[in-house]
Design an enzyme around this catalytic site. Structure first.
Site, PDB file in Angstrom:
ATOM      1  N   CYS A 177      21.550  34.067 -32.842  1.00 11.35           N
ATOM      2  CA  CYS A 177      22.197  34.498 -34.074  1.00 11.35           C
ATOM      3  C   CYS A 177      21.220  34.680 -35.243  1.00 11.35           C
ATOM      4  O   CYS A 177      21.619  35.108 -36.320  1.00 11.35           O
ATOM      5  CB  CYS A 177      23.310  33.530 -34.476  1.00 11.35           C
ATOM      6  SG  CYS A 177      22.695  31.938 -35.044  1.00 11.35           S
ATOM      7  N   CYS A 210      20.244  25.047 -33.827  1.00  8.44           N
ATOM      8  CA  CYS A 210      20.571  26.272 -34.537  1.00  8.44           C
ATOM      9  C   CYS A 210      21.594  25.894 -35.595  1.00  8.44           C
ATOM     10  O   CYS A 210      22.606  25.260 -35.301  1.00  8.44           O
ATOM     11  CB  CYS A 210      21.177  27.280 -33.571  1.00  8.44           C
ATOM     12  SG  CYS A 210      22.156  28.535 -34.396  1.00  8.44           S
ATOM     13  N   LYS A 262      10.985   2.479   2.483  1.00  7.14           N
ATOM     14  CA  LYS A 262      11.261   3.907   2.348  1.00  7.14           C
ATOM     15  C   LYS A 262      12.385   4.169   1.378  1.00  7.14           C
ATOM     16  O   LYS A 262      13.549   4.254   1.756  1.00  7.14           O
ATOM     17  CB  LYS A 262      11.617   4.490   3.712  1.00  7.14           C
ATOM     18  CG  LYS A 262      10.435   4.560   4.630  1.00  7.14           C
ATOM     19  CD  LYS A 262      10.483   5.843   5.399  1.00  7.14           C
ATOM     20  CE  LYS A 262       9.170   6.112   6.082  1.00  7.14           C
ATOM     21  NZ  LYS A 262       9.231   7.280   6.945  1.00  7.14           N
ATOM     22  N   ASP A 282       1.312  10.376   3.584  1.00  7.55           N
ATOM     23  CA  ASP A 282       2.016  11.277   4.490  1.00  7.55           C
ATOM     24  C   ASP A 282       1.058  12.363   4.968  1.00  7.55           C
ATOM     25  O   ASP A 282       0.916  13.403   4.346  1.00  7.55           O
ATOM     26  CB  ASP A 282       3.210  11.897   3.750  1.00  7.55           C
ATOM     27  CG  ASP A 282       4.199  12.497   4.726  1.00  7.55           C
ATOM     28  OD1 ASP A 282       4.080  12.223   5.940  1.00  7.55           O
ATOM     29  OD2 ASP A 282       5.087  13.235   4.276  1.00  7.55           O
ATOM     30  N   TYR A 318      -6.973   2.665   6.055  1.00 13.34           N
ATOM     31  CA  TYR A 318      -6.024   1.602   5.730  1.00 13.34           C
ATOM     32  C   TYR A 318      -6.070   0.421   6.714  1.00 13.34           C
ATOM     33  O   TYR A 318      -5.281  -0.500   6.586  1.00 13.34           O
ATOM     34  CB  TYR A 318      -4.596   2.127   5.574  1.00 13.34           C
ATOM     35  CG  TYR A 318      -4.022   2.819   6.799  1.00 13.34           C
ATOM     36  CD1 TYR A 318      -3.737   2.116   7.954  1.00 13.34           C
ATOM     37  CD2 TYR A 318      -3.746   4.174   6.764  1.00 13.34           C
ATOM     38  CE1 TYR A 318      -3.219   2.735   9.063  1.00 13.34           C
ATOM     39  CE2 TYR A 318      -3.216   4.815   7.870  1.00 13.34           C
ATOM     40  CZ  TYR A 318      -2.954   4.091   9.017  1.00 13.34           C
ATOM     41  OH  TYR A 318      -2.437   4.717  10.114  1.00 13.34           O
ATOM     42  N   CYS A 363      27.253  30.954 -34.531  1.00 18.47           N
ATOM     43  CA  CYS A 363      26.322  31.387 -33.476  1.00 18.47           C
ATOM     44  C   CYS A 363      27.079  31.670 -32.171  1.00 18.47           C
ATOM     45  O   CYS A 363      27.768  30.797 -31.632  1.00 18.47           O
ATOM     46  CB  CYS A 363      25.281  30.312 -33.239  1.00 18.47           C
ATOM     47  SG  CYS A 363      24.180  30.683 -31.867  1.00 18.47           S
ATOM     48  N   LYS A 365       2.120   4.584   1.578  1.00 17.00           N
ATOM     49  CA  LYS A 365       2.186   5.101   2.946  1.00 17.00           C
ATOM     50  C   LYS A 365       1.904   6.595   2.858  1.00 17.00           C
ATOM     51  O   LYS A 365       2.791   7.387   2.511  1.00 17.00           O
ATOM     52  CB  LYS A 365       3.564   4.837   3.557  1.00 17.00           C
ATOM     53  CG  LYS A 365       3.652   5.199   5.022  1.00 17.00           C
ATOM     54  CD  LYS A 365       4.968   4.711   5.610  1.00 17.00           C
ATOM     55  CE  LYS A 365       5.071   4.956   7.110  1.00 17.00           C
ATOM     56  NZ  LYS A 365       4.973   6.365   7.496  1.00 17.00           N
ATOM     57  N   GLU A 368       0.833  -1.215   0.000  1.00 15.53           N
ATOM     58  CA  GLU A 368       0.000   0.000   0.000  1.00 15.53           C
ATOM     59  C   GLU A 368       0.858   1.251   0.000  1.00 15.53           C
ATOM     60  O   GLU A 368       1.976   1.231   0.494  1.00 15.53           O
ATOM     61  CB  GLU A 368      -0.822   0.071   1.307  1.00 15.53           C
ATOM     62  CG  GLU A 368      -1.727  -1.081   1.530  1.00 15.53           C
ATOM     63  CD  GLU A 368      -2.391  -1.027   2.913  1.00 15.53           C
ATOM     64  OE1 GLU A 368      -2.141  -0.081   3.684  1.00 15.53           O
ATOM     65  OE2 GLU A 368      -3.156  -1.947   3.190  1.00 15.53           O
ATOM     66  N   CYS A 388      17.107  31.057 -34.434  1.00 14.94           N
ATOM     67  CA  CYS A 388      17.913  31.018 -33.221  1.00 14.94           C
ATOM     68  C   CYS A 388      17.871  32.392 -32.550  1.00 14.94           C
ATOM     69  O   CYS A 388      18.151  33.401 -33.191  1.00 14.94           O
ATOM     70  CB  CYS A 388      19.354  30.641 -33.560  1.00 14.94           C
ATOM     71  SG  CYS A 388      20.469  30.833 -32.158  1.00 14.94           S
TER      72      CYS A 388
HETATM   73  S1  IVH Z   1      -0.226   0.652   8.908  1.00 18.80           S
HETATM   74  C1  IVH Z   1       0.762  -1.426  12.444  1.00 18.80           C
HETATM   75  N1  IVH Z   1      -0.669   1.609   6.517  1.00 18.80           N
HETATM   76  O1  IVH Z   1       2.398   5.555   8.852  1.00 18.80           O
HETATM   77  C2  IVH Z   1       0.649  -0.702  11.203  1.00 18.80           C
HETATM   78  N2  IVH Z   1       0.202   3.058   8.165  1.00 18.80           N
HETATM   79  O2  IVH Z   1       4.497   4.389  10.921  1.00 18.80           O
HETATM   80  C3  IVH Z   1       0.667   0.750  11.404  1.00 18.80           C
HETATM   81  N3  IVH Z   1       0.544   5.349   7.420  1.00 18.80           N
HETATM   82  O3  IVH Z   1       1.446   7.381  11.215  1.00 18.80           O
HETATM   83  C4  IVH Z   1       0.085   1.525  10.380  1.00 18.80           C
HETATM   84  N4  IVH Z   1      -0.186   5.045   5.371  1.00 18.80           N
HETATM   85  O4  IVH Z   1      -0.686   6.627   9.956  1.00 18.80           O
HETATM   86  C5  IVH Z   1      -0.229   1.870   7.751  1.00 18.80           C
HETATM   87  N5  IVH Z   1      -1.150   2.330   4.380  1.00 18.80           N
HETATM   88  C6  IVH Z   1      -0.715   2.589   5.611  1.00 18.80           C
HETATM   89  C7  IVH Z   1      -0.279   3.866   6.003  1.00 18.80           C
HETATM   90  C8  IVH Z   1       0.193   4.063   7.287  1.00 18.80           C
HETATM   91  C9  IVH Z   1       0.297   5.926   6.230  1.00 18.80           C
HETATM   92  C10 IVH Z   1       1.113   6.039   8.579  1.00 18.80           C
HETATM   93  C11 IVH Z   1       0.379   5.774   9.846  1.00 18.80           C
HETATM   94  C12 IVH Z   1       1.404   6.035  10.901  1.00 18.80           C
HETATM   95  C13 IVH Z   1       2.660   5.667  10.213  1.00 18.80           C
HETATM   96  C14 IVH Z   1       3.159   4.335  10.727  1.00 18.80           C
END
Ligand code: IVH
Length: 747
Positions: free
Chosen positions: A470, A485, A370, A131, A241, A490, A129, A127, A467
């Protein structure tokens, strides 16, 4: 949709005059809002929505007793709160351990492998993650009773009144809550999509308010507002999630309840009867009793109940599929409409999740992948200019409103070529998305929000036909993306050539910036890099009128002089700016060139064509040098301008340091200069025949290319080599014919 702006004035005529028509309209608005905020697929116009919303609001004003728990009127935000209450989470909110590469994912797979059940269900879910800000929602009887921030994972802050204003958070779950567990925890992330973030900052700037650093801060700041109306005004998004079914702790032995149960007073939540007080006595059910077959199944149900779930998430049969998903999603990340700080890999089976448990605050069943992607920001395209490169290539350049990107302030970005400007559909004045990947030059990715932010003041841009430096016509080969050109003199091309020559990776003339180069060219003092070696300190001092002081002139003369004897031949060759010859390939070409004297001799000699051809052949035999580079090198040497230029360098005292071990020139002898490929079984071993060939001045190589002189075939020759010989027009001879040649006879 902007419900806030369409709240009715009191005393408006009542269109919904029965409880039934009111309830039906609330339900209709719920369905429309779901299509708009969760599905991103509106089913009615904003006007139609607003009209019905207004009728509902008027009806509620006249009949407060009708007010529904799922009324969209709640979404505009209730009264300002005196402070945030603490909220204990029914299930601790864990964080995630990070891995930074594929090895980390494989190690994770090995750690969980023994716990995983038979691979009847996909093992992993990958999935995005998101932010943003974590939000933990509690539903009782299918109705939202509490929303809380993460806090320390055990206890967060209650933000129910703020959460109800986020349109993608369902107030009541799917079609009356069928199949919904009586007590349910839903976790997810509140984000502010990139375009909403940009709009918010534009508005704040216009209002003289401080702007938010990034969408995450903006999302967090928008939820942690004591005035829910502020939250309501931000285009926040909630993406679920995780879901966990909860149950009431049999006897209240645990810690004392922290929060006061959600009531109409505490955040405006009208919970179902009987839910008051319960929210603090909930805990997760055991995996065996969970209504979800797997995490993937939970996501599917969350979707069915009306949540926004991430459409990018993928179920993966095994770690190999998970790695593919990670690669693909990683490549997509910069193009998503909201920010992510990684990807998440989760074990899909819930019983396995439970068995694996957690190590401290990190679950053992999930990891955050990450690998950073480039930064992307949105800014204004103020103009498009063009740059003329040293080969005449004309590159469009975006002039941007200054923006912070990856720690630096960016005011321009490359647009690569004319096709790119067209393909991106850019107009001057557009809001554009700009990316800076790992320290490289920023590039424009496209128009933000598909151009929906345009206000009509934008202007189209067309590629120049002449150009700008020139005035020569701009030409473009049919098979090339690059426009050039065609001007032989030039000044922009010249300046680019000198800039390249004096650059760090080339000859590195300290203190000669782009500005001075332009002025020296404009003053007619230099035409190309070789002229630098004919400039005297006195001449440079005479350039004083242009602002070059005595000190600077002396310094510059010194640093030019230093390069006469310290530049390696590789750097010098790179400095010549031959197309396709990069710094590395120039180093490989240096042994072939031998020295500046050698090169000059070759291009000036009577048999120059043969000499250049020999160097071409040698280049082709050099590991790391391909057809394109070798041909470009040979073409550059054959250019009459090269002769003049090298002569001028030599006359100016330029003496690049030759490479330590110049290549042995191909020998003389009956096969002198010949490049031979052997294939099939012959009367002697391959090594023995190769020795004969090199003894006769030739060379044996492994693969057939355009520079192969001939292919010698024995018994059962390799089909690929014979084919390649045909493709390259290379002669095929027998071993007997080879022996004739070796003996020095010509046929
Ligand atoms: S799972 C035990 N799934 O990431 C699992 N977290 O470090 C814990 N976050 O602030 C969370 N997208 O809110 C999970 N698809 C996702 C996520 C997600 C963002 C954030 C979560 C938390 C941090 C976890």
């Amino acid at each position: 949709m902007d419900e806030d702006a369409i709240m009715p004035a009191s005393g408006e005529a009542l269109a919904l005059d029965t409880r039934e028509s009111y309830d039906a309209s609330v339900a209709t608005l719920g369905a429309w809002a779901h299509a708009y905020y969760v599905r991103d697929d509106p089913v009615v116009s904003d006007e139609a929505y607003d009209r019905l919303f207004r009728e509902v609001a008027v009806a509620e004003g006249a009949h407060p007793e009708w007010a529904s728990a799922i009324s969209p009127v709640r979404r505009v935000g209730g009264d300002v709160l005196p402070g945030f209450r603490k909220a204990r989470h029914p299930q601790a909110l864990l964080s995630l351990a990070n891995v930074f590469d594929r090895d980390g994912v494989q190690a994770f797979d090995r750690r969980v492998a023994s716990a995983l059940p038979d691979p009847s269900v996909p093992r992993f879910v990958v999935e995005p993650k998101l932010d943003g800000l974590t939000l933990a929602l509690t539903y009782v009887g299918g109705e939202l009773v509490r929303a809380a921030t993460r806090g320390d994972g055990e206890v967060g802050e209650e933000v129910t009144a703020q959460a109800v204003t986020i349109r993608s958070i369902p107030l009541r779950l799917g079609g009356g809550g069928e199949g919904v567990p009586p007590y349910l925890a839903v976790r997810g992330e509140v984000t502010l999509p990139r375009d909403a973030f940009a709009r918010l900052n534009v508005a704040r700037e216009a209002a003289g308010e401080p702007t938010y650093q990034n969408p995450r801060n903006a999302a967090a700041g928008s939820v942690r507002q004591l005035d829910p109306k502020v939250t309501a005004a931000r285009d926040l998004r909630f993406t679920a999630y995780a879901a966990t079914a909860l149950e009431i702790v049999p006897e209240a032995t645990g810690s004392a309840p922290l929060g006061v149960p959600a009531t109409a007073e505490a955040g405006g939540v009208r919970a179902v009867p009987g839910s008051a007080g319960v929210v603090d006595r909930l805990r997760p059910v055991a995996a065996g009793a969970s209504p979800f077959a797997s995490h993937w199944d939970a996501l599917r149900l969350l979707d069915a109940w009306g949540f926004r779930v991430n459409s990018k998430s993928r179920a993966c049969a095994d770690v190999d599929e998970a790695l593919v998903a990670l690669d693909e999603l990683q490549a997509e990340r910069p193009h998503w409409d909201e920010e992510t700080d990684g990807l998440v890999v989760k074990v899909n089976d819930l019983a396995t999740q439970e068995r694996l448990g957690s190590a401290g605050k990190d679950p053992r069943w999930a990891i955050a992948y990450k690998v950073s992607v480039s930064d992307v920001v949105v800014t204004r395209l103020l103009d498009i200019t063009v740059q003329v490169g040293r080969t005449g290539a004309i590159t469009p350049l975006a002039v941007l409103e200054a923006v912070r990107l990856g720690g630096v302030t960016v005011t321009s970005a490359t647009l690569h070529n004319a096709d790119q400007v067209q393909a991106l559909g850019l107009m001057i004045g557009d809001w554009v998305r700009v990316e800076r990947a790992g320290g490289v030059i920023p590039a424009v990715l496209g128009v933000d929000c598909d151009g929906s932010r345009r206000d009509g003041s934008e202007r189209p841009w067309t590629f120049p036909v002449d150009c700008p430096a020139c005035g020569s016509p701009v030409t473009r080969d049919a098979d090339e993306a690059v426009a050039r050109c065609a001007g032989p003199t030039c000044p922009a091309q010249r300046a680019a050539r000198v800039r390249h020559f004096v650059g760090r990776s080339a000859v590195d003339v300290a203190g000669l910036g782009a500005n001075w180069i332009d002025r020296l060219i404009a003053a007619g003092m230099i035409d190309g890099p070789a002229d630098l070696y004919h400039l005297t300190a006195a001449q440079l001092r005479g350039f004083e009128g242009q602002g070059m002081g005595d000190v600077l002139a002396t310094k510059l003369a010194e640093s030019i002089d230093r390069t006469r004897t310290t530049t390696t031949l590789g750097r010098f060759l790179f400095g010549l700016g031959i197309r396709h010859v990069g710094a590395e390939t120039a180093e490989m070409l240096a042994p072939i060139a031998g020295s500046l004297g050698n090169l000059l001799f070759a291009v000036a000699a009577e048999d120059r064509d043969a000499r250049i051809a020999a160097m071409h052949a040698q280049a082709l035999e050099t590991r790391g040098i391909g057809l394109v580079v070798a041909r470009s090198f040979a073409t550059a040497l054959a250019d009459p301008g090269m002769h003049t230029q090298l002569e001028r360098f030599a006359a100016g005292g330029m003496a690049p340091v030759p490479p330590v071990a110049p290549l042995e020139p191909l020998g003389n002898g009956p096969l002198g200069g010949k490049v031979v490929v052997l294939t099939g079984t012959m009367s002697q071993s391959r090594d023995a025949i190769a020795a004969l060939v090199s003894g006769a001045g030739g060379k044996v190589t492994d693969s057939v290319s355009g520079s192969t002189s001939f292919v010698v075939t024995g018994e059962k020759p390799g089909a690929a080599k014979v084919k390649a010989a045909g493709r390259h027009g290379v002669a095929i001879i027998s071993e007997a014919e080879l022996r004739t040649l070796l003996a020095g006879r010509n046929g």
